[in-house]
Design a protein around this motif. Structure first.
Motif, mmCIF file in Angstrom:
data_model
loop_
_atom_site.group_PDB
_atom_site.id
_atom_site.type_symbol
_atom_site.label_atom_id
_atom_site.label_comp_id
_atom_site.label_asym_id
_atom_site.label_seq_id
_atom_site.Cartn_x
_atom_site.Cartn_y
_atom_site.Cartn_z
ATOM 1 N N ARG A 171 0.838 -1.211 0.000
ATOM 2 C CA ARG A 171 0.000 0.000 0.000
ATOM 3 C C ARG A 171 0.870 1.258 0.000
ATOM 4 O O ARG A 171 0.585 2.208 -0.724
ATOM 5 C CB ARG A 171 -0.933 -0.008 1.204
ATOM 6 N N GLU A 172 1.907 1.250 0.819
ATOM 7 C CA GLU A 172 2.807 2.408 0.880
ATOM 8 C C GLU A 172 3.513 2.639 -0.451
ATOM 9 O O GLU A 172 3.812 3.768 -0.814
ATOM 10 C CB GLU A 172 3.831 2.223 1.996
ATOM 11 N N ALA A 173 3.769 1.559 -1.196
ATOM 12 C CA ALA A 173 4.434 1.674 -2.498
ATOM 13 C C ALA A 173 3.461 2.059 -3.611
ATOM 14 O O ALA A 173 3.857 2.225 -4.755
ATOM 15 C CB ALA A 173 5.128 0.360 -2.850
ATOM 16 N N GLY A 174 2.161 2.187 -3.277
ATOM 17 C CA GLY A 174 1.177 2.581 -4.280
ATOM 18 C C GLY A 174 0.755 1.462 -5.200
ATOM 19 O O GLY A 174 0.326 1.712 -6.323
ATOM 20 N N LEU A 175 0.876 0.202 -4.766
ATOM 21 C CA LEU A 175 0.531 -0.931 -5.623
ATOM 22 C C LEU A 175 -0.936 -1.340 -5.530
ATOM 23 O O LEU A 175 -1.386 -2.180 -6.295
ATOM 24 C CB LEU A 175 1.424 -2.135 -5.287
ATOM 25 N N GLU A 176 -1.678 -0.766 -4.594
ATOM 26 C CA GLU A 176 -3.094 -1.113 -4.452
ATOM 27 C C GLU A 176 -3.868 -0.473 -5.607
ATOM 28 O O GLU A 176 -3.627 0.665 -5.982
ATOM 29 C CB GLU A 176 -3.633 -0.615 -3.111
ATOM 30 N N ASP A 177 -4.791 -1.255 -6.170
ATOM 31 C CA ASP A 177 -5.591 -0.701 -7.256
ATOM 32 C C ASP A 177 -7.075 -0.719 -6.867
ATOM 33 O O ASP A 177 -7.417 -1.063 -5.743
ATOM 34 C CB ASP A 177 -5.336 -1.418 -8.579
ATOM 35 N N GLY A 178 -7.934 -0.361 -7.766
ATOM 36 C CA GLY A 178 -9.363 -0.257 -7.489
ATOM 37 C C GLY A 178 -10.019 -1.566 -7.119
ATOM 38 O O GLY A 178 -11.158 -1.579 -6.648
ATOM 39 N N SER A 179 -9.348 -2.682 -7.275
ATOM 40 C CA SER A 179 -9.915 -3.994 -6.955
ATOM 41 C C SER A 179 -9.805 -4.308 -5.461
ATOM 42 O O SER A 179 -10.368 -5.287 -4.999
ATOM 43 C CB SER A 179 -9.200 -5.090 -7.748
ATOM 44 N N GLY A 180 -9.057 -3.503 -4.719
ATOM 45 C CA GLY A 180 -8.802 -3.794 -3.311
ATOM 46 C C GLY A 180 -7.609 -4.713 -3.126
ATOM 47 O O GLY A 180 -7.256 -5.082 -2.019
ATOM 48 N N LEU A 181 -6.985 -5.116 -4.230
ATOM 49 C CA LEU A 181 -5.795 -5.962 -4.195
ATOM 50 C C LEU A 181 -4.604 -5.150 -4.685
ATOM 51 O O LEU A 181 -4.749 -4.023 -5.137
ATOM 52 C CB LEU A 181 -5.998 -7.192 -5.083
ATOM 53 N N CYS A 182 -3.422 -5.738 -4.615
ATOM 54 C CA CYS A 182 -2.212 -5.070 -5.080
ATOM 55 C C CYS A 182 -1.620 -5.800 -6.276
ATOM 56 O O CYS A 182 -1.754 -7.012 -6.413
ATOM 57 C CB CYS A 182 -1.193 -5.006 -3.945
ATOM 58 N N ARG A 183 -0.957 -5.049 -7.116
ATOM 59 C CA ARG A 183 -0.372 -5.599 -8.333
ATOM 60 C C ARG A 183 0.982 -6.242 -8.054
ATOM 61 O O ARG A 183 1.831 -5.635 -7.420
ATOM 62 C CB ARG A 183 -0.192 -4.500 -9.376
ATOM 63 N N ILE A 184 1.141 -7.470 -8.562
ATOM 64 C CA ILE A 184 2.467 -8.090 -8.611
ATOM 65 C C ILE A 184 3.097 -7.719 -9.942
ATOM 66 O O ILE A 184 4.262 -7.370 -10.032
ATOM 67 C CB ILE A 184 2.372 -9.629 -8.515
ATOM 68 N N TRP A 185 2.285 -7.805 -10.993
ATOM 69 C CA TRP A 185 2.762 -7.498 -12.337
ATOM 70 C C TRP A 185 1.635 -6.830 -13.105
ATOM 71 O O TRP A 185 0.469 -7.190 -12.964
ATOM 72 C CB TRP A 185 3.184 -8.786 -13.068
ATOM 73 N N ASP A 186 1.984 -5.870 -13.946
ATOM 74 C CA ASP A 186 1.065 -5.348 -14.935
ATOM 75 C C ASP A 186 1.867 -4.878 -16.130
ATOM 76 O O ASP A 186 3.001 -4.450 -16.009
ATOM 77 C CB ASP A 186 0.138 -4.265 -14.381
ATOM 78 N N GLY A 187 1.278 -5.039 -17.293
ATOM 79 C CA GLY A 187 1.956 -4.641 -18.519
ATOM 80 C C GLY A 187 1.254 -5.173 -19.736
ATOM 81 O O GLY A 187 0.233 -5.865 -19.645
ATOM 82 N N GLN A 188 1.794 -4.853 -20.893
ATOM 83 C CA GLN A 188 1.201 -5.299 -22.142
ATOM 84 C C GLN A 188 1.440 -6.795 -22.319
ATOM 85 O O GLN A 188 2.484 -7.316 -21.934
ATOM 86 C CB GLN A 188 1.789 -4.519 -23.313
ATOM 87 N N VAL A 189 0.466 -7.478 -22.910
ATOM 88 C CA VAL A 189 0.530 -8.916 -23.146
ATOM 89 C C VAL A 189 0.709 -9.134 -24.649
ATOM 90 O O VAL A 189 -0.007 -8.541 -25.454
ATOM 91 C CB VAL A 189 -0.761 -9.618 -22.661
#
Length: 171
Positions: free
Chosen positions: A94-112
């Motif tokens: 949360r402090e790193a800003g990884l939480e998103d609108g789903s209530g979860l945090c991102r491990i990975w995001d990017g183009q597929v």
């Protein structure tokens, strides 16, 4: 990045349980060879968010953890697919800003990207598409290897960015 895709194409080998032309992406199973992580796509049971085209879970090797994930499409004339793999947040996340609108945090995001016999290319539409022979998730390996739950369960483990089609579910 495209040159890197050619290296991963050599790893695709024969598709064991599914022929990419006969299996829709929404039923495909992929495996990342180095870590053993499994991506299991499933049909969307309900009306998805407006731009969500595919939903899958990622099984973490040597654990019973199944992470929620999806592929959405950006808006606009030149839209492209963005994947996100999530996990329950820690305070550090949360402090790193990884939480998103789903209530979860991102491990990975990017183009597929789809890995085909001709290299890496963008998934071709938001519509039902045949499962490509492989999927490329740039920087997945580094992000996944650094994630604490994977690292704790796989102390000497590592991961790459390419997944190989291994099956097709009937569901």
């Amino acid at each position: 990045m495209i040159k890197l895709a050619f290296v991963f194409l050599a790893l695709l080998g024969p598709v064991q349980a599914a022929n990419a032309k006969e299996c829709p992406l929404s039923h495909a199973t992929y495996r990342e060879l180095r870590s053993g992580a499994i991506m299991q796509f499933r049909p969307i049971d309900h009306e998805p968010a407006a731009l969500t085209a595919e939903v899958f879970s990622l099984t973490v090797p040597h654990t019973e953890i199944r992470l929620p994930a999806d592929i959405t499409w950006t808006n606009g004339k030149n839209s492209f697919p963005l994947g996100t793999i999530r996990h329950p947040c820690t305070d550090d996340d949360r402090e790193a800003g990884l939480e998103d609108g789903s209530g979860l945090c991102r491990i990975w995001d990017g183009q597929v990207y789809a890995l085909t016999g001709g290299g890496a290319e963008q998934l071709n539409s938001r519509e039902a598409i045949p499962a490509p022979k492989g999927l490329l998730l740039p920087d997945f390996g580094a992000a996944f290897t650094e994630w604490a739950d994977f690292a704790n369960a796989n102390p000497d483990g590592s991961a790459w960015d390419a997944f190989t089609l291994t099956g097709c579910s009937d569901e």
